[in-house]
Motif scaffolding. Structure first.
Motif, PDB file in Angstrom:
ATOM      1  N   GLY A   1      55.851  10.221  27.065  1.00  7.98           N
ATOM      2  CA  GLY A   1      56.241  11.451  27.339  1.00  7.98           C
ATOM      3  C   GLY A   1      55.331  12.470  28.196  1.00  7.98           C
ATOM      4  O   GLY A   1      55.889  13.487  28.509  1.00  7.98           O
ATOM      5  N   ARG A   2      54.187  11.882  28.493  1.00 10.71           N
ATOM      6  CA  ARG A   2      53.087  12.870  29.206  1.00 10.71           C
ATOM      7  C   ARG A   2      52.991  12.220  30.467  1.00 10.71           C
ATOM      8  O   ARG A   2      52.693  11.025  30.586  1.00 10.71           O
ATOM      9  CB  ARG A   2      51.811  12.879  28.287  1.00 10.71           C
ATOM     10  CG  ARG A   2      52.122  13.299  26.818  1.00 10.71           C
ATOM     11  CD  ARG A   2      50.625  13.260  26.152  1.00 10.71           C
ATOM     12  NE  ARG A   2      50.235  12.014  26.081  1.00 10.71           N
ATOM     13  CZ  ARG A   2      50.618  11.187  25.053  1.00 10.71           C
ATOM     14  NH1 ARG A   2      51.363  11.556  24.051  1.00 10.71           N
ATOM     15  NH2 ARG A   2      49.900  10.021  24.891  1.00 10.71           N
ATOM     16  N   PRO A   3      52.798  13.132  31.590  1.00 16.13           N
ATOM     17  CA  PRO A   3      52.519  12.618  32.914  1.00 16.13           C
ATOM     18  C   PRO A   3      51.219  12.086  33.116  1.00 16.13           C
ATOM     19  O   PRO A   3      50.290  12.520  32.470  1.00 16.13           O
ATOM     20  CB  PRO A   3      52.622  13.846  33.732  1.00 16.13           C
ATOM     21  CG  PRO A   3      53.637  15.001  33.134  1.00 16.13           C
ATOM     22  CD  PRO A   3      53.475  14.589  31.677  1.00 16.13           C
ATOM     23  N   VAL A   4      50.996  10.874  33.568  1.00 13.99           N
ATOM     24  CA  VAL A   4      49.715  10.385  33.765  1.00 13.99           C
ATOM     25  C   VAL A   4      48.994  11.085  35.004  1.00 13.99           C
ATOM     26  O   VAL A   4      49.326  11.112  36.030  1.00 13.99           O
ATOM     27  CB  VAL A   4      49.840   8.846  34.246  1.00 13.99           C
ATOM     28  CG1 VAL A   4      48.333   8.215  34.517  1.00 13.99           C
ATOM     29  CG2 VAL A   4      50.439   8.173  33.056  1.00 13.99           C
ATOM     30  N   THR A   5      47.928  11.548  34.723  1.00 10.03           N
ATOM     31  CA  THR A   5      46.841  12.622  35.692  1.00 10.03           C
ATOM     32  C   THR A   5      45.519  11.801  35.749  1.00 10.03           C
ATOM     33  O   THR A   5      45.030  12.053  36.703  1.00 10.03           O
ATOM     34  CB  THR A   5      46.678  13.912  35.139  1.00 10.03           C
ATOM     35  OG1 THR A   5      46.048  13.946  33.817  1.00 10.03           O
ATOM     36  CG2 THR A   5      48.291  14.351  35.064  1.00 10.03           C
ATOM     37  N   ALA A   6      45.268  10.941  34.911  1.00 11.45           N
ATOM     38  CA  ALA A   6      43.830  10.190  34.790  1.00 11.45           C
ATOM     39  C   ALA A   6      43.871   9.129  34.052  1.00 11.45           C
ATOM     40  O   ALA A   6      44.611   9.044  33.087  1.00 11.45           O
ATOM     41  CB  ALA A   6      42.863  11.146  34.336  1.00 11.45           C
TER      42      ALA A   6
END
Length: 261
Positions: free
Chosen positions: A70-75
């Motif tokens: 549920g969390r956007p992948v940024t790293a």
């Protein structure tokens, strides 16, 4: 509930020689549930590894969203373990220290690192090789070390980029059986890149068949075959024929279709 969500993802790379962008992925949408084993299957250059790298956080979409839990992948993150095509082990460290490298970086005491590494060394079938160096192991054994290292991080997702591509056929078959056992024991979610139809059918609960560049999802196949999977069974070969048709260039008829055209 989906653990990995890929929504309308496109990825363009600038080509300085042409002065234009190369479209690697085009409007890809895909969901992966917990404890699934998804194989990304397609021809070379179709964007399989690009998609895997975006789930890992090594790369980012030009458009769209990739999310894990549920969390956007940024790293990159510890919720995602990665096993590369080459094991990328540290040749100066023995097996157990390669497996425990993440714990070394966190400053855990040696006894604790060794105890925790041993659990995963046992899981991948390398008991007795704890003090061997990578140069003393076969290619398949080194890949097991890489898998153990990824598992030790206790990730929600394990991402594998053609990890058995350099192995001989017998070793590859042995590793398939081991990986299925490890997947069941660890209850992880695996995303596995391959260009081998039989490999995807031997491993996956689902297969996302991708088109040639720009990569799109031609079909998401639910593989309903008992384990261990028999590559000579009629149902296995029905799946194989269907996937072969999907992998044909769009607009090219099968011989049977052409005969009736």
């Amino acid at each position: 509930m989906s653990l990995i969500t890929i929504q309308n993802v496109s990825r363009h790379f600038e080509d300085p020689r042409r002065g234009s962008a190369v479209k690697a992925l085009d409007d890809v949408s895909l969901s992966v549930g917990r404890n699934e084993f998804l194989c990304l299957l397609g021809p070379s250059g179709c964007g399989k590894s690009t998609l895997l790298n975006m789930i890992a956080g090594f790369d980012h979409p030009t458009r769209g969203v990739v999310a894990v839990g549920g969390r956007p992948v940024t790293a990159p993150g510890v919720d995602r373990g990665v096993v590369f095509q080459q094991p990328t082990l540290m040749p100066w460290l023995p097996v157990w220290e390669n497996v425990a490298f993440h714990l070394t970086m966190r400053g855990l005491p040696k006894a604790e690192r060794r105890k925790r590494a041993q659990h995963f060394i046992d899981m991948v079938g390398l008991r007795g090789f704890e003090n061997h160096f990578p140069s003393e192991l076969s290619g398949g054994m080194n890949q097991r070390v890489g898998i153990a290292r990824a598992l030790l991080m206790n990730p929600e997702v394990i991402l594998m980029d053609e990890p058995f591509g350099a192995l001989d056929e017998q070793t590859k078959m042995d590793m398939h059986a081991e990986l299925v056992r490890i997947w069941r024991d660890s209850q992880s979610t695996i995303v596995f890149v391959t260009h081998g139809i039989e490999e995807s059918l031997a491993l996956g609960t689902h297969i996302a068949v991708m088109s040639a560049r720009p990569g799109r999802i031609r079909e998401l196949i639910d593989v309903d075959l008992p384990r261990p999977r028999d590559s000579t069974s009629p149902r296995f070969n029905d799946y194989k024929r269907h996937i072969l048709q999907l992998l044909r260039p769009e607009g090219v008829a099968t011989p049977a279709a052409a005969a009736h055209g």
